[in-house]
Design a protein around this motif. Structure first.
Motif, mmCIF file in Angstrom:
data_model
loop_
_atom_site.group_PDB
_atom_site.id
_atom_site.type_symbol
_atom_site.label_atom_id
_atom_site.label_comp_id
_atom_site.label_asym_id
_atom_site.label_seq_id
_atom_site.Cartn_x
_atom_site.Cartn_y
_atom_site.Cartn_z
ATOM 1 N N VAL A 1 3.570 -1.084 -11.370
ATOM 2 C CA VAL A 1 4.506 -1.624 -10.404
ATOM 3 C C VAL A 1 3.793 -2.632 -9.509
ATOM 4 N N GLU A 2 2.639 -2.257 -9.008
ATOM 5 C CA GLU A 2 1.901 -3.141 -8.103
ATOM 6 C C GLU A 2 1.527 -4.438 -8.805
ATOM 7 N N GLU A 3 1.084 -4.345 -10.040
ATOM 8 C CA GLU A 3 0.700 -5.559 -10.768
ATOM 9 C C GLU A 3 1.895 -6.458 -11.042
ATOM 10 N N VAL A 16 -2.072 5.163 -3.664
ATOM 11 C CA VAL A 16 -2.493 5.266 -5.059
ATOM 12 C C VAL A 16 -3.172 6.620 -5.223
ATOM 13 N N SER A 17 -2.515 7.530 -5.921
ATOM 14 C CA SER A 17 -2.990 8.914 -5.995
ATOM 15 C C SER A 17 -4.398 9.030 -6.572
ATOM 16 N N GLY A 18 -4.683 8.274 -7.617
ATOM 17 C CA GLY A 18 -6.008 8.351 -8.238
ATOM 18 C C GLY A 18 -7.134 7.982 -7.299
ATOM 19 N N GLU A 19 -6.859 7.118 -6.339
ATOM 20 C CA GLU A 19 -7.868 6.732 -5.357
ATOM 21 C C GLU A 19 -8.104 7.831 -4.332
ATOM 22 N N GLN A 20 -7.206 8.809 -4.276
ATOM 23 C CA GLN A 20 -7.309 9.899 -3.311
ATOM 24 C C GLN A 20 -7.776 11.197 -3.949
#
Length: 98
Positions: A1-3, A16-20
């Motif tokens: 979505v962001e891209e 961004v869940s993966g960054e957390q």
């Protein structure tokens, strides 16, 4: 979505869940997102291209949209936010000349 859309340019916060260190569709990912922005589940909107992740967010109480393209996103956001269509403006990344 962001891209595809660059949604974070148009909303005050993106998570961004993966960054957390949490992964969707775990309930902890949605709990962490709400905690990070200091809002309840009913006060955020989740956008993702995965039907599994959208269903998990909805079961957590978060209004959700399954991303199927930038043009489809606008009316879905309009419906959730109760805004006139012209109030939601964004460009589609990668759709035109550089």
């Amino acid at each position: 979505v962001e891209e595809a859309v660059g949604l974070s340019e148009y909303v005050p916060w993106a998570f961004v869940s993966g960054e957390q260190g949490v992964r969707k569709p775990s309930a902890e990912a949605y709990r962490a997102a709400c905690a990070a922005v200091g809002r309840g589940a009913e006060d955020v909107i989740f956008v993702d291209d995965s039907a599994t992740n959208v269903a998990a967010a909805e079961s957590f109480g978060i209004p959700s949209i399954r991303f199927r393209g930038a043009e489809a996103l606008r009316p879905q956001l309009r419906r959730l936010l109760n805004l006139p269509l012209e109030d939601i403006q964004f460009s589609v990344r990668g759709s035109g000349p550089p």
